[in-house]
Each structure stands twice: as structure tokens, then as C-alpha cells.
Write a protein that holds these residues in place. Sequence first.
Motif, PDB file in Angstrom:
ATOM      1  N   TYR A 193       0.849  -1.207   0.000  1.00 42.76           N
ATOM      2  CA  TYR A 193       0.000   0.000   0.000  1.00 42.76           C
ATOM      3  C   TYR A 193       0.873   1.241   0.000  1.00 42.76           C
ATOM      4  CZ  TYR A 193      -0.310   3.232   3.982  1.00 42.76           C
ATOM      5  OH  TYR A 193      -0.074   4.267   4.853  1.00 42.76           O
ATOM      6  N   ALA A 227       0.647  13.126  -6.669  1.00 38.81           N
ATOM      7  CA  ALA A 227       0.842  14.156  -5.635  1.00 38.81           C
ATOM      8  C   ALA A 227       2.009  13.833  -4.710  1.00 38.81           C
ATOM      9  CB  ALA A 227      -0.432  14.301  -4.796  1.00 38.81           C
ATOM     10  N   MET A 228       2.497  12.585  -4.776  1.00 33.96           N
ATOM     11  CA  MET A 228       3.619  12.190  -3.920  1.00 33.96           C
ATOM     12  C   MET A 228       4.882  12.141  -4.803  1.00 33.96           C
ATOM     13  SD  MET A 228       2.027  11.503  -0.846  1.00 33.96           S
ATOM     14  CE  MET A 228       2.588  10.046   0.021  1.00 33.96           C
ATOM     15  N   LEU A 263      -4.168  -1.439   3.113  1.00 37.83           N
ATOM     16  CA  LEU A 263      -3.853  -1.068   4.495  1.00 37.83           C
ATOM     17  C   LEU A 263      -4.903  -1.633   5.457  1.00 37.83           C
ATOM     18  CD1 LEU A 263      -2.378   0.465   6.723  1.00 37.83           C
ATOM     19  CD2 LEU A 263      -3.494   2.571   5.952  1.00 37.83           C
ATOM     20  N   PHE A 316      -4.679  -5.375   8.588  1.00 35.27           N
ATOM     21  CA  PHE A 316      -5.125  -5.592   9.967  1.00 35.27           C
ATOM     22  C   PHE A 316      -6.094  -6.767  10.049  1.00 35.27           C
ATOM     23  CE2 PHE A 316      -3.466  -1.270  10.096  1.00 35.27           C
ATOM     24  CZ  PHE A 316      -2.725  -1.305  11.267  1.00 35.27           C
ATOM     25  N   GLY A 355       1.295   7.285  12.100  1.00 31.91           N
ATOM     26  CA  GLY A 355       1.778   8.640  12.364  1.00 31.91           C
ATOM     27  C   GLY A 355       2.995   8.720  13.268  1.00 31.91           C
ATOM     28  N   VAL A 411       4.300   6.551   8.024  1.00 33.78           N
ATOM     29  CA  VAL A 411       3.596   7.697   7.434  1.00 33.78           C
ATOM     30  C   VAL A 411       4.312   8.998   7.791  1.00 33.78           C
ATOM     31  CG1 VAL A 411       1.466   9.058   7.494  1.00 33.78           C
ATOM     32  CG2 VAL A 411       1.334   6.584   7.247  1.00 33.78           C
ATOM     33  N   ALA A 457      -1.134  10.498  18.581  1.00 35.96           N
ATOM     34  CA  ALA A 457      -1.060   9.750  17.325  1.00 35.96           C
ATOM     35  C   ALA A 457       0.281   9.891  16.626  1.00 35.96           C
ATOM     36  CB  ALA A 457      -2.188  10.185  16.384  1.00 35.96           C
ATOM     37  N   LEU A 469       1.716  16.991  12.102  1.00 36.40           N
ATOM     38  CA  LEU A 469       0.861  15.874  11.686  1.00 36.40           C
ATOM     39  C   LEU A 469      -0.335  15.748  12.628  1.00 36.40           C
ATOM     40  CD1 LEU A 469       0.135  13.503   9.893  1.00 36.40           C
ATOM     41  CD2 LEU A 469       1.814  12.091  11.120  1.00 36.40           C
ATOM     42  N   MET A 472      -2.880  18.381  11.733  1.00 33.04           N
ATOM     43  CA  MET A 472      -3.645  18.058  10.510  1.00 33.04           C
ATOM     44  C   MET A 472      -4.663  16.956  10.788  1.00 33.04           C
ATOM     45  SD  MET A 472      -0.936  18.370   7.342  1.00 33.04           S
ATOM     46  CE  MET A 472       0.353  17.260   7.940  1.00 33.04           C
ATOM     47  N   TYR A 492     -10.979   9.606   7.922  1.00 32.02           N
ATOM     48  CA  TYR A 492     -10.019   9.314   6.842  1.00 32.02           C
ATOM     49  C   TYR A 492     -10.753   9.187   5.511  1.00 32.02           C
ATOM     50  CZ  TYR A 492      -9.877   4.822   4.339  1.00 32.02           C
ATOM     51  OH  TYR A 492     -10.119   3.817   3.440  1.00 32.02           O
ATOM     52  N   HIS A 532      -9.908  11.323   2.076  1.00 35.25           N
ATOM     53  CA  HIS A 532      -9.543  10.724   0.783  1.00 35.25           C
ATOM     54  C   HIS A 532     -10.641  10.952  -0.268  1.00 35.25           C
ATOM     55  CE1 HIS A 532      -6.068   7.776   2.050  1.00 35.25           C
ATOM     56  NE2 HIS A 532      -5.811   9.038   2.317  1.00 35.25           N
ATOM     57  N   ALA A 546      -0.642  15.889  -1.053  1.00 35.38           N
ATOM     58  CA  ALA A 546       0.226  14.864  -0.467  1.00 35.38           C
ATOM     59  C   ALA A 546      -0.066  14.723   1.024  1.00 35.38           C
ATOM     60  CB  ALA A 546       1.699  15.222  -0.686  1.00 35.38           C
ATOM     61  N   ASN A 547      -0.180  15.858   1.714  1.00 36.97           N
ATOM     62  CA  ASN A 547      -0.485  15.798   3.140  1.00 36.97           C
ATOM     63  C   ASN A 547      -1.840  15.138   3.393  1.00 36.97           C
ATOM     64  OD1 ASN A 547       1.869  16.910   4.210  1.00 36.97           O
ATOM     65  ND2 ASN A 547       1.148  19.010   3.897  1.00 36.97           N
ATOM     66  N   ILE A 604      -3.361  12.849   1.591  1.00 35.48           N
ATOM     67  CA  ILE A 604      -3.235  11.391   1.423  1.00 35.48           C
ATOM     68  C   ILE A 604      -2.626  10.793   2.687  1.00 35.48           C
ATOM     69  CG2 ILE A 604      -2.039   9.560   0.137  1.00 35.48           C
ATOM     70  CD1 ILE A 604      -2.177  11.521  -2.333  1.00 35.48           C
ATOM     71  N   LEU A 605      -1.562  11.423   3.197  1.00 41.91           N
ATOM     72  CA  LEU A 605      -0.856  10.880   4.362  1.00 41.91           C
ATOM     73  C   LEU A 605      -1.678  11.015   5.647  1.00 41.91           C
ATOM     74  CD1 LEU A 605       2.714  12.124   3.420  1.00 41.91           C
ATOM     75  CD2 LEU A 605       1.933   9.740   3.489  1.00 41.91           C
ATOM     76  N   ASP A 637      -4.073   8.213   5.551  1.00 45.82           N
ATOM     77  CA  ASP A 637      -3.374   6.957   5.857  1.00 45.82           C
ATOM     78  C   ASP A 637      -3.086   6.835   7.362  1.00 45.82           C
ATOM     79  OD1 ASP A 637      -3.402   6.389   3.157  1.00 45.82           O
ATOM     80  OD2 ASP A 637      -1.306   6.964   2.815  1.00 45.82           O
ATOM     81  N   ALA A 638      -2.667   7.940   7.970  1.00 45.29           N
ATOM     82  CA  ALA A 638      -2.351   7.911   9.405  1.00 45.29           C
ATOM     83  C   ALA A 638      -3.612   7.673  10.238  1.00 45.29           C
ATOM     84  CB  ALA A 638      -1.674   9.221   9.825  1.00 45.29           C
ATOM     85  N   LEU A 693      -6.409   6.077   9.247  1.00 48.87           N
ATOM     86  CA  LEU A 693      -6.858   4.686   9.056  1.00 48.87           C
ATOM     87  C   LEU A 693      -5.991   3.738   9.876  1.00 48.87           C
ATOM     88  CD1 LEU A 693      -8.428   2.386   7.718  1.00 48.87           C
ATOM     89  CD2 LEU A 693      -7.017   2.681   5.668  1.00 48.87           C
ATOM     90  N   THR A 694      -4.686   3.929   9.826  1.00 48.18           N
ATOM     91  CA  THR A 694      -3.779   3.083  10.600  1.00 48.18           C
ATOM     92  C   THR A 694      -4.051   3.246  12.095  1.00 48.18           C
ATOM     93  OG1 THR A 694      -2.136   3.578   8.893  1.00 48.18           O
ATOM     94  CG2 THR A 694      -1.354   2.419  10.838  1.00 48.18           C
ATOM     95  N   PHE A 748      -6.974   1.324  14.019  1.00 52.05           N
ATOM     96  CA  PHE A 748      -6.728  -0.032  14.499  1.00 52.05           C
ATOM     97  C   PHE A 748      -5.894  -0.006  15.790  1.00 52.05           C
ATOM     98  CE2 PHE A 748      -7.934  -0.738  10.087  1.00 52.05           C
ATOM     99  CZ  PHE A 748      -8.808  -1.806  10.218  1.00 52.05           C
TER     100      PHE A 748
END
Lengths: 304, 304
Positions: free
Chosen positions: A80, A89-90, A119, A123, A157, A161, B26, B32, B35, B80, B84, B109-110, B112-113, B116-117, B119-120, B123
Motif C-alpha cells: 500500500y 501528488a507524492m 492497508l 489488519f 503517524g 507515514v 497519534a 501531523l 492536521m 479518513y 480521501h 500529499a499531506n 493522502i498521508l 493513511d495515518a 486509518l492506521t 486499528f
Amino acid sequence: MIDLKSFQKEWLPKINQQLENDLSMASPDADLVAMMKYAVLNGGKRLRPLLTLAVVTSFGESITPSILKVATAIEWVHSYSLVHDDLPAMDNDMFRRGKPSVHALYGEANAILVGDALLTGAFGVIATANSSCSVEDCLPTEELLLITQNLAREAGGSGMVLGQLHDMDNHTEEQNASTNWLLNDVYSMKTAALIRYTTTLGAILTHQNVNVEDNHFDPKKAMYDFGEKFGLAFQIQDDLDDYQQDQLEDVNSLPHIVGVKEAQSVLDQYLFSTQEILANTVEQDQQFDRRLLDDFVSLIGDKK
Amino acid sequence: MIDLKSFQKEWLPKINQQLENDLSMASPDADLVAMMKYAVLNGGKRLRPLLTLAVVTSFGESITPSILKVATAIEWVHSYSLVHDDLPAMDNDMFRRGKPSVHALYGEANAILVGDALLTGAFGVIATANSSCSVEDCLPTEELLLITQNLAREAGGSGMVLGQLHDMDNHTEEQNASTNWLLNDVYSMKTAALIRYTTTLGAILTHQNVNVEDNHFDPKKAMYDFGEKFGLAFQIQDDLDDYQQDQLEDVNSLPHIVGVKEAQSVLDQYLFSTQEILANTVEQDQQFDRRLLDDFVSLIGDKK
């Protein structure tokens, strides 16, 4: 102890089969499954799950179906991260391992969603690791929760990430990258976090209860440190391999900041640290056989 | 039984405080965290965690710190998904609840990240739900693993992500959307999946062991069905509210396919189903008090 080549020959096909099986069940939608498989089953070396299985083997434990399954979750996360990193964008990469990247082939929206599905699914793989275990080799549920905690921390985070976020700022036009910042805030997060997760995971899966307050040797801590140093060495070797390409793309890697010779010296220090950690582990745990992990370290040394 | 207004007044601030606390931890990176907080702490109604807590209360159980924490994880996932979904490659929305969307404010870019942060991290919230429990009110680790499995399924490639994938194809120029496809492959996945997750979660948290093979009443199944019908009704009400906006944006919602009157009739059928499920639950479980969930259903009816 088996050597790395034979170990890879035995376990690489099993890792890939496990990934194939779980990805087939990741969605009722054939198109989404196909895109997810494209992202994961693309000829990766499976370094991360192999490291977990190698640590388990080094501590003299056997690899059960639950251990194999739980070890493969990291490939969902690693894959992922590549899909999202390649986005316009990345890093805006149209190719990955010589083939079109996911967004180049399926479009940007699909690539975002494929990454999100991988992602999330990672889990699920951990949480269902016991789905086909027999009573004697099911993993304790406390261990699966601890593994979930570790993955959330190292991938999110506080780990990968965050490393990627810092890496986005790291281009030569900004010129403010220091060695410490690059090693601690980018490399340790972006690359070493997932690798120290996999080596720590191997130690967790050997079920060694340690009372840390008694100052006993903690295999989890040792394998965490081993993964951290290995991960940093791995990233610097990657920098050295990509030196000219990075220069073209204005990427500020360690060799660009301190020079190739000094970067090589930092790499050697990390490799030396991995040797110290393995030597100490052998000293503390007579059952521990370091040879397989030595072979992993040599993979980096050999590329020099 | 407490009414919904008092229930919200009691629990909404506690949900927001729990989110605030966990988001602060986090990441070690203040930017981060800022955001991530912008994405989550933006005045949402917290419908999903409130539903979980309402189900727990309806079954006569009290809300422990672990239950509160585990209930809030869904807001990380919901947030999240909005970050997205708002991306330029997806729905390209520059505003969310009257404020700039995350990508509009912080860049693509931020965004997207940050997604991702979150969603991670969701969990991680579940896996650490017992971090401050006292022995008598810690959640069983098996339950936390089951919850993780459910979230991975309902939020990922078999649930919300798949619904979003289908939704990307759903614009009027394609003209091939059928009612069944829209309800089963888009709405049930995109919207109802997270809602049925939250109501099922409430039932799981009441620790009722059911031997389903004996054909006993299964509270988890009842609350899953309730969440599914509630979620579908919720989405159709949203369609009716956004009818003119969707028409401008060429979005194919149910009212555009079958007409406003027929969409209202489908909505009424789902609302009726929620009533049938609650009535049956009362019949099967004398302890179950349906009034709070009735109030939730009325939230949709009242908007008519």
C-alpha cells in the motif's frame, strides 16, 4: 541451521501463496482483487516477512500456519505504501519494478482506493491469523493484539507515514537537511520502522515471557534494535545504489549531504551494530542461532 | 431510559474528549497531529460512536472507559474516508462542513498521508482500548480481535472502500445504474457498512454468548440488520436532501433513477424494517429497551 538461500527457497513460495490466498478473499469484487494483486504480487523479494520467519527460526521455534499468515500482513502494508508513494501528488512514479505503477495502469482514484483497501486488509490478516490453526498452535489473542498495536504505531503517524511526510520536504532546493534529521526523522521512520516491526514480530511469536523489570535480557528489545540498525543500513545502501538517480531528481539522500565515503562509513557502523546485537543475543540465549540473520546482514554488505 | 437528546448531551463531549486525547498521541510530530485533528475534530455529529454506545445502553450494559475508547475508532475511519474522498482525483471537494477540506488547506500529499495515518491509527485505538481499564471492566482480548476483523471487513475491500470504488463509476453520463446495483453495491457498502459495524459493535460489547446453531436469537445479527437498514435509510435521506446539488454534479442518486416519490417509498420501507427488527429484539430479550434506538430512527424520519 539452514542457510538463507535454502530458507528463501522454502519460504518465499509459501509467503506468496499465503498472500495470493488472502488477497483472493479481500473483496467480492473481481476488479478490486485484480488491482490489489497487481500491487502486491509483483515479484517483490518479501524481505520483511522473511525476516520475521528468520527470527522465529533463529530462536529455535517452528513456523506454524498462523505464524506464516501473521508474517505476511506486512507485505500488504509495504505494498500500500508503494502504491500511495507513487501517486502524482507524492513521488509521481509511473513505473515500479519495471512495470506501470498502479496509478499509471488503473488511474489515480483506483490507486488511492487500492492502497486504502490493502492497508485496511493488513489488519484483517493479523486478526484472522488463527483462522485455520489447530488448538496446539493457535497464537494467543494477547499476542495478536500486541502485534496490531505495534503495526499501528510503526506503520502510522509515529512511524512510516511520518517518515514519508518528512521525506516529502526533503529535496535539494530546500538545503536544510541535517544528518541527524535525515537518519532519525526520515530513514528511521520511512524505512526502519516496518523492518524493526518485522524483527520484533519474530521475537513476539516465540512467546518468550520476559520480566523486563528484573533486568533480564529481552529478546523483543534485542530484535527491535537489530531491525532498526538493519533498516537504517538497508536505506543507506539503497541511497548508494540510487546515488545518480537521486541527484537527477533533486532528492537529498545521505550521500548527497555527507559524501559517498562518509555515507559508506555510517552504513558500516550500522552493520557493525547489527553484529554486536546478534553477538549479545547469543551470549544471553544459548538456543539462539545467529547464522540466518548474519546472512541477511550480508545481503547488504555483499552489494558494496 | 434516557432520551436521545440527554444521551447526546452526556456522551458527545466524552467522545470528543477521547478523540482529542488519542489524536494528541497519534504522532510525535505536532504538524501531523494538527492536521489529523483538523480532519477529525471538525464538528461532526459523532453518529457512529453514539450508535454503538446507544446499543450498549439499550441492552442494559454500562459504558466503561474501554467501551468508550473502542467506540471512537470508527470516527478515525469515517474521517479518513472523507479526507480521501475529497481528494482531487476522487470527488474533488474543496470544502467540508463549510471549512476548507484537508487537501484544500494542507495540499494533496499531506491529505493522502493524513488519511493513511488516521486509518492506521483507528486499528491502534481498538488494540489499546484496554490501556486504562481496571480488571473488572477490561474487554476480553477475543472481543477486540473480533472487532478488528469486523472493522477490516466493513471498512475495506468488502465494505466501504468497495462502495467508494463503485460510486466513482456512478455518474449520469454512464446511465447504467440500476436500483439493485445502487442499493446493494454502492449504498450498502459506501454508507451502511460502517453503520452496521457500529451497531454490531454495540452488541459485541454486551458480551452475550449465543449458540447460533441452537437457533437462539443472536443480538449481533439483529443489530447488524438494524444497522444495515438504518444505514440505507440514512443514505436515501441524504440523497433527498442533496437532490438538486447531485443533479448539478451529474451524480446518479436513487431519486434520480426512480424519482423522488419512489425513493421516499424505499426509504419508508427501510425505516419500517428497523422497527420490525427492534420489535423482534424486544420480544426475544426482555431486558432490551428500544427507545433510544427509536429516537435515532426518528432523526431520519424527522427530516422528511
